[in-house]
Design a protein around this motif. Sequence first.
Motif, PDB file in Angstrom:
ATOM      1  N   SER A 216      -1.725  18.677   5.023  1.00 41.73           N
ATOM      2  CA  SER A 216      -1.248  18.502   6.403  1.00 41.73           C
ATOM      3  C   SER A 216      -2.362  18.803   7.402  1.00 41.73           C
ATOM      4  CB  SER A 216      -0.064  19.426   6.668  1.00 41.73           C
ATOM      5  OG  SER A 216      -0.505  20.771   6.752  1.00 41.73           O
ATOM      6  N   ASP A 217      -2.170  18.324   8.613  1.00 39.79           N
ATOM      7  CA  ASP A 217      -3.128  18.602   9.684  1.00 39.79           C
ATOM      8  C   ASP A 217      -3.237  20.098   9.936  1.00 39.79           C
ATOM      9  OD1 ASP A 217      -3.626  15.929   9.968  1.00 39.79           O
ATOM     10  OD2 ASP A 217      -2.442  15.688  11.802  1.00 39.79           O
ATOM     11  N   ASP A 218      -2.117  20.804   9.846  1.00 37.52           N
ATOM     12  CA  ASP A 218      -2.145  22.257  10.040  1.00 37.52           C
ATOM     13  C   ASP A 218      -2.975  22.948   8.965  1.00 37.52           C
ATOM     14  OD1 ASP A 218      -0.591  22.157  12.325  1.00 37.52           O
ATOM     15  OD2 ASP A 218       1.286  22.547  11.257  1.00 37.52           O
ATOM     16  N   GLN A 219      -2.857  22.481   7.734  1.00 41.60           N
ATOM     17  CA  GLN A 219      -3.642  23.060   6.645  1.00 41.60           C
ATOM     18  C   GLN A 219      -5.130  22.793   6.857  1.00 41.60           C
ATOM     19  OE1 GLN A 219      -1.404  21.013   3.579  1.00 41.60           O
ATOM     20  NE2 GLN A 219      -0.814  22.983   2.685  1.00 41.60           N
ATOM     21  N   ILE A 220      -5.463  21.588   7.288  1.00 36.59           N
ATOM     22  CA  ILE A 220      -6.860  21.246   7.564  1.00 36.59           C
ATOM     23  C   ILE A 220      -7.390  22.129   8.687  1.00 36.59           C
ATOM     24  CG2 ILE A 220      -8.398  19.464   8.490  1.00 36.59           C
ATOM     25  CD1 ILE A 220      -6.683  17.417   6.939  1.00 36.59           C
ATOM     26  N   ASN A 221      -6.625  22.264   9.759  1.00 32.05           N
ATOM     27  CA  ASN A 221      -7.060  23.108  10.874  1.00 32.05           C
ATOM     28  C   ASN A 221      -7.252  24.552  10.440  1.00 32.05           C
ATOM     29  OD1 ASN A 221      -7.092  20.982  12.696  1.00 32.05           O
ATOM     30  ND2 ASN A 221      -4.976  21.322  13.329  1.00 32.05           N
ATOM     31  N   ASP A 222      -6.371  25.042   9.591  1.00 31.94           N
ATOM     32  CA  ASP A 222      -6.488  26.408   9.083  1.00 31.94           C
ATOM     33  C   ASP A 222      -7.756  26.573   8.247  1.00 31.94           C
ATOM     34  OD1 ASP A 222      -5.495  29.096   8.600  1.00 31.94           O
ATOM     35  OD2 ASP A 222      -5.029  28.410   6.556  1.00 31.94           O
ATOM     36  N   LEU A 223      -8.028  25.595   7.395  1.00 32.75           N
ATOM     37  CA  LEU A 223      -9.238  25.657   6.563  1.00 32.75           C
ATOM     38  C   LEU A 223     -10.506  25.562   7.399  1.00 32.75           C
ATOM     39  CD1 LEU A 223      -8.022  23.451   3.590  1.00 32.75           C
ATOM     40  CD2 LEU A 223      -8.431  25.921   3.555  1.00 32.75           C
ATOM     41  N   VAL A 224     -10.500  24.732   8.428  1.00 31.22           N
ATOM     42  CA  VAL A 224     -11.665  24.609   9.311  1.00 31.22           C
ATOM     43  C   VAL A 224     -11.886  25.932  10.042  1.00 31.22           C
ATOM     44  CG1 VAL A 224     -12.531  23.480  11.402  1.00 31.22           C
ATOM     45  CG2 VAL A 224     -11.567  22.112   9.554  1.00 31.22           C
ATOM     46  N   THR A 225     -10.811  26.574  10.476  1.00 28.57           N
ATOM     47  CA  THR A 225     -10.925  27.871  11.145  1.00 28.57           C
ATOM     48  C   THR A 225     -11.495  28.914  10.198  1.00 28.57           C
ATOM     49  OG1 THR A 225      -9.068  27.361  12.601  1.00 28.57           O
ATOM     50  CG2 THR A 225      -9.625  29.671  12.345  1.00 28.57           C
ATOM     51  N   LYS A 226     -11.059  28.897   8.947  1.00 33.19           N
ATOM     52  CA  LYS A 226     -11.592  29.848   7.960  1.00 33.19           C
ATOM     53  C   LYS A 226     -13.080  29.602   7.712  1.00 33.19           C
ATOM     54  CE  LYS A 226      -7.254  30.774   5.637  1.00 33.19           C
ATOM     55  NZ  LYS A 226      -6.440  30.614   4.430  1.00 33.19           N
ATOM     56  N   LEU A 227     -13.459  28.337   7.608  1.00 31.29           N
ATOM     57  CA  LEU A 227     -14.881  28.014   7.442  1.00 31.29           C
ATOM     58  C   LEU A 227     -15.678  28.491   8.650  1.00 31.29           C
ATOM     59  CD1 LEU A 227     -15.045  24.383   6.004  1.00 31.29           C
ATOM     60  CD2 LEU A 227     -15.914  26.472   4.942  1.00 31.29           C
TER      61      LEU A 227
END
Length: 92
Positions: free
Chosen positions: A17-28
Motif C-alpha cells: 500500500s501507499d501507506d506502507q511505502i511511505n512508512d518504509l521511506v520514512t524509516k530509510l
Amino acid sequence: MSTRRSRSRQSSGSRISDDQINDLVTKLQQLLPEIRNSRRSDKVSASMVLQETCNYIRNLHREVDDLSERLSELLATTDTAQAAVIRSLLLQ
C-alpha cells in the motif's frame, strides 16, 4: 487465461500500500545521515530518499573494500603470531 491477467491477479494479492511505502521511506530517511542531519529532512521526496539510500550503500561498500584492503596489508606486514591473534579476534 492470458499471462498479463495471471500476473495481475498474483501481484494484486501481494501489493504494497501507499501507506506502507511511505512508512518504509520514512524509516530509510531516518537511517541516512545526509538526510537525517538536514534541516529540511521532513520535506524530502521519496525519490531523493531512494537516491540517497543508493549513494549511502555505495559509500558503505567502498568503505568495506578499503578497510578490507587495509586489513590485508596489515596482516601481510605483521608477524605470524600477531596475524593469528588478529584473525582470531575477527572470527569471534
